[in-house]
Design a protein around this motif. Structure first.
Motif, PDB file in Angstrom:
ATOM      1  N   GLN A  25       0.825  -1.195   0.000  1.00 43.23           N
ATOM      2  CA  GLN A  25       0.000   0.000   0.000  1.00 43.23           C
ATOM      3  C   GLN A  25       0.871   1.262   0.000  1.00 43.23           C
ATOM      4  OE1 GLN A  25      -2.630   0.443   3.337  1.00 43.23           O
ATOM      5  NE2 GLN A  25      -3.706   2.153   2.423  1.00 43.23           N
ATOM      6  N   GLY A  26       1.904   1.274   0.816  1.00 40.31           N
ATOM      7  CA  GLY A  26       2.798   2.428   0.844  1.00 40.31           C
ATOM      8  C   GLY A  26       3.517   2.632  -0.481  1.00 40.31           C
ATOM      9  N   MET A  27       3.960   1.531  -1.082  1.00 41.44           N
ATOM     10  CA  MET A  27       4.637   1.624  -2.373  1.00 41.44           C
ATOM     11  C   MET A  27       3.688   2.123  -3.455  1.00 41.44           C
ATOM     12  SD  MET A  27       6.855  -1.898  -2.202  1.00 41.44           S
ATOM     13  CE  MET A  27       7.401  -1.811  -3.889  1.00 41.44           C
ATOM     14  N   ALA A  28       2.443   1.634  -3.436  1.00 44.84           N
ATOM     15  CA  ALA A  28       1.462   2.071  -4.429  1.00 44.84           C
ATOM     16  C   ALA A  28       1.141   3.548  -4.255  1.00 44.84           C
ATOM     17  CB  ALA A  28       0.198   1.221  -4.318  1.00 44.84           C
ATOM     18  N   ASN A  29       1.011   4.005  -3.010  1.00 49.77           N
ATOM     19  CA  ASN A  29       0.752   5.426  -2.766  1.00 49.77           C
ATOM     20  C   ASN A  29       1.891   6.293  -3.276  1.00 49.77           C
ATOM     21  OD1 ASN A  29      -1.724   4.937  -1.592  1.00 49.77           O
ATOM     22  ND2 ASN A  29      -0.936   4.996   0.502  1.00 49.77           N
ATOM     23  N   ALA A  44       4.150   5.511  -5.602  1.00 49.59           N
ATOM     24  CA  ALA A  44       4.220   5.435  -7.064  1.00 49.59           C
ATOM     25  C   ALA A  44       3.113   6.266  -7.701  1.00 49.59           C
ATOM     26  CB  ALA A  44       4.125   3.984  -7.517  1.00 49.59           C
ATOM     27  N   ALA A  45       1.919   6.212  -7.125  1.00 46.58           N
ATOM     28  CA  ALA A  45       0.818   7.013  -7.666  1.00 46.58           C
ATOM     29  C   ALA A  45       1.120   8.502  -7.539  1.00 46.58           C
ATOM     30  CB  ALA A  45      -0.481   6.668  -6.942  1.00 46.58           C
ATOM     31  N   ARG A  46       1.718   8.897  -6.421  1.00 37.17           N
ATOM     32  CA  ARG A  46       2.091  10.304  -6.236  1.00 37.17           C
ATOM     33  C   ARG A  46       3.148  10.711  -7.273  1.00 37.17           C
ATOM     34  NH1 ARG A  46       0.108  14.722  -4.745  1.00 37.17           N
ATOM     35  NH2 ARG A  46      -0.751  13.709  -2.923  1.00 37.17           N
ATOM     36  N   ASN A  47       4.118   9.843  -7.520  1.00 39.75           N
ATOM     37  CA  ASN A  47       5.152  10.147  -8.517  1.00 39.75           C
ATOM     38  C   ASN A  47       4.563  10.250  -9.917  1.00 39.75           C
ATOM     39  OD1 ASN A  47       7.200  10.277  -6.636  1.00 39.75           O
ATOM     40  ND2 ASN A  47       7.897   8.189  -6.975  1.00 39.75           N
ATOM     41  N   ILE A  48       3.631   9.363 -10.251  1.00 37.22           N
ATOM     42  CA  ILE A  48       2.989   9.425 -11.567  1.00 37.22           C
ATOM     43  C   ILE A  48       2.191  10.718 -11.687  1.00 37.22           C
ATOM     44  CG2 ILE A  48       1.190   8.379 -13.003  1.00 37.22           C
ATOM     45  CD1 ILE A  48       2.211   5.645 -11.979  1.00 37.22           C
ATOM     46  N   HIS A  49       1.482  11.064 -10.633  1.00 40.64           N
ATOM     47  CA  HIS A  49       0.699  12.308 -10.638  1.00 40.64           C
ATOM     48  C   HIS A  49       1.610  13.517 -10.797  1.00 40.64           C
ATOM     49  CE1 HIS A  49      -1.211  15.761  -8.573  1.00 40.64           C
ATOM     50  NE2 HIS A  49      -2.261  15.368  -9.270  1.00 40.64           N
ATOM     51  N   VAL A  52       6.944   1.152 -12.817  1.00 40.24           N
ATOM     52  CA  VAL A  52       7.606  -0.075 -12.369  1.00 40.24           C
ATOM     53  C   VAL A  52       7.375  -0.276 -10.874  1.00 40.24           C
ATOM     54  CG1 VAL A  52       9.865  -1.173 -12.044  1.00 40.24           C
ATOM     55  CG2 VAL A  52       9.322  -0.075 -14.219  1.00 40.24           C
ATOM     56  N   ASP A  53       7.462   0.796 -10.099  1.00 41.24           N
ATOM     57  CA  ASP A  53       7.190   0.712  -8.659  1.00 41.24           C
ATOM     58  C   ASP A  53       5.748   0.290  -8.394  1.00 41.24           C
ATOM     59  OD1 ASP A  53       9.763   1.452  -8.085  1.00 41.24           O
ATOM     60  OD2 ASP A  53       9.268   3.537  -7.589  1.00 41.24           O
ATOM     61  N   LEU A  54       4.823   0.766  -9.226  1.00 43.48           N
ATOM     62  CA  LEU A  54       3.421   0.391  -9.075  1.00 43.48           C
ATOM     63  C   LEU A  54       3.220  -1.093  -9.362  1.00 43.48           C
ATOM     64  CD1 LEU A  54       0.822   1.826  -8.296  1.00 43.48           C
ATOM     65  CD2 LEU A  54       0.418   2.273 -10.712  1.00 43.48           C
ATOM     66  N   LEU A  55       3.895  -1.604 -10.376  1.00 43.44           N
ATOM     67  CA  LEU A  55       3.818  -3.043 -10.666  1.00 43.44           C
ATOM     68  C   LEU A  55       4.459  -3.857  -9.542  1.00 43.44           C
ATOM     69  CD1 LEU A  55       4.587  -3.092 -14.493  1.00 43.44           C
ATOM     70  CD2 LEU A  55       2.407  -3.568 -13.366  1.00 43.44           C
ATOM     71  N   GLN A  56       5.542  -3.351  -8.982  1.00 46.38           N
ATOM     72  CA  GLN A  56       6.180  -4.036  -7.860  1.00 46.38           C
ATOM     73  C   GLN A  56       5.240  -4.058  -6.647  1.00 46.38           C
ATOM     74  OE1 GLN A  56       9.849  -2.273  -6.532  1.00 46.38           O
ATOM     75  NE2 GLN A  56      10.383  -4.014  -5.271  1.00 46.38           N
ATOM     76  N   ALA A  57       4.524  -2.968  -6.427  1.00 45.88           N
ATOM     77  CA  ALA A  57       3.552  -2.925  -5.331  1.00 45.88           C
ATOM     78  C   ALA A  57       2.447  -3.950  -5.556  1.00 45.88           C
ATOM     79  CB  ALA A  57       2.962  -1.521  -5.211  1.00 45.88           C
ATOM     80  N   LYS A  58       2.043  -4.120  -6.798  1.00 45.89           N
ATOM     81  CA  LYS A  58       1.023  -5.128  -7.121  1.00 45.89           C
ATOM     82  C   LYS A  58       1.520  -6.526  -6.760  1.00 45.89           C
ATOM     83  CE  LYS A  58      -1.145  -7.335 -11.057  1.00 45.89           C
ATOM     84  NZ  LYS A  58      -1.068  -7.479 -12.493  1.00 45.89           N
TER      85      LYS A  58
END
Length: 119
Positions: free
Chosen positions: A17-21, A23-28, A88-94
């Motif tokens: 969850q932390g990694m996804a948050n 990564a989402a912030r970085n994409i945004h 890539v970080d988002l996929l790793q979080a998945k």
């Protein structure tokens, strides 16, 4: 002393969850114009900075050679986060999320087997 895989599974889910948050912030931030991304570093969500810090610390523990930076660090230095690395970080979080769910599922099955019940 209790030996349970539940704790490890929950830790993996929290890490994902932390990694996804983060990564989402970085994409945004990467999708915003340069002037807006500098202002987004000072987030109004106090949990966002805690999660991104936790995920970068966790990734550093998992792979010490990997140098990851959060969106706040990028905006503070004037750099924009790379959307490819964020994806890539988002996929790793998945994958971490799937692993954590799998650990919890197997732990529940083992507990059911030990209790001689079907879960």
């Amino acid at each position: 002393m209790t030996i349970s895989a539940h704790h490890a599974g929950v830790q993996l889910l929290n890490q994902a969850q932390g990694m996804a948050n983060s990564a989402a912030r970085n994409i945004h931030d990467a999708s915003l114009p340069a002037a807006q991304s500098a202002n987004s570093g000072a987030s109004t969500n106090p949990g966002a900075s805690a999660n991104s810090g936790a995920s970068s610390n966790t990734r550093a523990l998992a792979n010490p050679a990997m140098s990851q930076t959060s969106a706040a660090e990028h905006s503070a230095s004037g750099q924009r986060p790379d959307p490819v690395n964020a994806a890539v970080d988002l996929l790793q979080a998945k994958l971490y999320n799937q692993a954590g769910a799998n650990v919890l599922q197997r732990s529940n099955e083992m507990t059911g087997t030990l209790l001689n019940t079907k879960v």
